[in-house]
Design a protein around this motif. Structure first.
Motif, short mmCIF file in Angstrom:
data_model
loop_
_atom_site.label_atom_id
_atom_site.label_comp_id
_atom_site.label_asym_id
_atom_site.label_seq_id
_atom_site.Cartn_x
_atom_site.Cartn_y
_atom_site.Cartn_z
N VAL A 163 0.50 14.35 -0.32
CA VAL A 163 0.75 13.52 0.87
C VAL A 163 0.86 12.05 0.47
O VAL A 163 1.76 11.34 0.93
N LEU A 164 -0.05 11.58 -0.37
CA LEU A 164 0.01 10.18 -0.81
C LEU A 164 1.31 9.91 -1.58
O LEU A 164 1.93 8.85 -1.39
N LEU A 165 1.73 10.84 -2.43
CA LEU A 165 2.98 10.65 -3.18
C LEU A 165 4.19 10.66 -2.25
O LEU A 165 5.08 9.81 -2.36
N ILE A 166 4.25 11.63 -1.35
CA ILE A 166 5.37 11.73 -0.42
C ILE A 166 5.44 10.48 0.45
O ILE A 166 6.51 9.90 0.65
N HIS A 167 4.30 10.04 0.97
CA HIS A 167 4.26 8.84 1.79
C HIS A 167 4.76 7.62 1.00
O HIS A 167 5.51 6.81 1.54
N PHE A 213 -0.39 5.69 -7.65
CA PHE A 213 -1.44 5.88 -8.66
C PHE A 213 -2.52 6.82 -8.15
O PHE A 213 -2.84 7.82 -8.80
N SER A 214 -3.06 6.52 -6.98
CA SER A 214 -4.14 7.37 -6.44
C SER A 214 -3.62 8.75 -6.07
O SER A 214 -4.33 9.75 -6.26
N GLY A 215 -2.41 8.85 -5.58
CA GLY A 215 -1.84 10.16 -5.26
C GLY A 215 -1.66 11.03 -6.50
O GLY A 215 -1.95 12.23 -6.48
#
Length: 163
Positions: A45-49, A60-62
């Motif tokens: 989700v973090l990467l897609i967002h 980085f966090s994703g």
């Protein structure tokens, strides 16, 4: 504010899909009903967002969450999975490289961390004529936290100098 709402929306969709699939009890997904999968979903989700909103602060966090989720899942379900502390360093190095592709920052730390982790992971399988490396690896394994602390302070000091 809209970008923050989209992150919340993507998180709710991802976690909702996880629990919906769990309730539907589809046999092909039975191995994926675990806390490791929730970490993978949050990382995705973090990467897609980040890619959809073109706001790359969560790359980085994703990547770290996705990598940790995959690693913990592999440890739990695959007997061949590598259980070595250098896997965590490898995940951080990969996160630097993923972020580099969008921000053009962090390629050197990423490559150094990946190289270091690969050397540590595969150091147990070196031929006998590389025995001298074992003493270096032993020293590095003993004091690697000190190296991380030094690199962290360097990064903090380096960021203050650039401001």
């Amino acid at each position: 504010m809209k970008k923050q709402n989209t992150l919340t929306a993507y998180l709710l969709i991802g976690i909702g899909l996880f629990f919906l699939l769990q309730q539907l009890n589809i046999p092909i997904f039975n191995n994926f009903y675990s806390w490791q999968t929730i970490i993978i979903v949050i990382g995705l989700v973090l990467l897609i967002h980040s890619y959809i909103t073109k706001n790359y602060q969560n790359l980085f966090s994703g990547t770290i969450l996705l990598g940790l989720g995959i690693h913990f899942y592999g440890l739990a379900y695959y007997s061949f999975w590598i259980d070595h502390w250098a896997m965590y360093v490898l995940i951080v190095g990969i996160a630097f490289i993923v972020r580099f592709f969008q921000t053009k920052e962090g390629v050197i730390p990423g490559l150094l961390l990946i190289a270091f982790s690969l050397i540590m992971i595969f150091s147990v399988q070196l031929p006998t004529w590389f025995n001298w490396i074992y003493s270096i690896v032993d020293l590095m394994e003993r004091f690697w936290p000190v190296l991380l602390i030094i690199i962290g302070f360097y990064l903090l000091k380096g960021r203050k100098l650039h401001k």
